[in-house]
Design a protein around this motif. Sequence first.
Motif, short mmCIF file in Angstrom:
data_model
loop_
_atom_site.label_atom_id
_atom_site.label_comp_id
_atom_site.label_asym_id
_atom_site.label_seq_id
_atom_site.Cartn_x
_atom_site.Cartn_y
_atom_site.Cartn_z
N ALA A 23 -42.93 -13.75 43.19
CA ALA A 23 -42.96 -12.95 44.96
C ALA A 23 -42.96 -11.98 44.73
O ALA A 23 -43.37 -11.78 45.98
N ALA A 24 -42.49 -10.96 43.95
CA ALA A 24 -42.25 -9.79 44.75
C ALA A 24 -43.12 -8.78 44.64
O ALA A 24 -44.08 -8.20 44.91
N ASP A 45 -42.61 -4.71 53.58
CA ASP A 45 -42.59 -5.33 52.47
C ASP A 45 -41.31 -4.59 52.24
O ASP A 45 -40.73 -5.23 51.59
N LEU A 46 -40.63 -4.19 52.17
CA LEU A 46 -39.71 -3.97 52.21
C LEU A 46 -38.10 -4.67 52.02
O LEU A 46 -37.60 -5.25 52.03
N ALA A 47 -38.67 -4.81 53.44
CA ALA A 47 -37.65 -6.34 54.02
C ALA A 47 -38.28 -7.33 53.60
O ALA A 47 -36.90 -8.33 52.94
N ALA A 48 -39.17 -7.42 52.89
CA ALA A 48 -39.56 -9.14 52.90
C ALA A 48 -39.14 -8.97 51.15
O ALA A 48 -38.04 -9.76 50.32
N PHE A 96 -48.02 -6.41 47.40
CA PHE A 96 -49.43 -6.16 47.51
C PHE A 96 -49.91 -6.12 49.23
O PHE A 96 -50.42 -5.63 49.75
N VAL A 97 -48.82 -6.68 50.24
CA VAL A 97 -48.96 -6.11 51.57
C VAL A 97 -48.84 -5.09 51.95
O VAL A 97 -48.41 -3.96 51.26
#
Length: 95
Positions: free
Chosen positions: A53-54, A66-69, A59-60
């Motif tokens: 998942a990470a 991406d930092l928050a996700a 890849f975003v």
Amino acid sequence: MAANDKEAPIKENAATANTATAKETIQEQTGVLDNRIKRMDEAHACFKNYTMAAVAVGFVPAPLIDLAALSAIQLKMVHKISSIYEVPFSKNLVK
């Protein structure tokens, strides 16, 4: 000689009791090891899933999204692993 005849069954009973206790101890230890192996397998599968998942989030191309996700993914992974190992989880401790 009669005293030795009486002591022999006592020694045999003690040996039988020790053998039974040893077998019970081995069975308990086997159960503990099986539980550890099961937990390790679950944790390993959890690591693999959250790593994938990470990678997908990595890849975003948007830097702050991406930092928050990734932070959310890591928080959820720690929560899952703490539940596998039955450790109390607090979001404040992870932050």
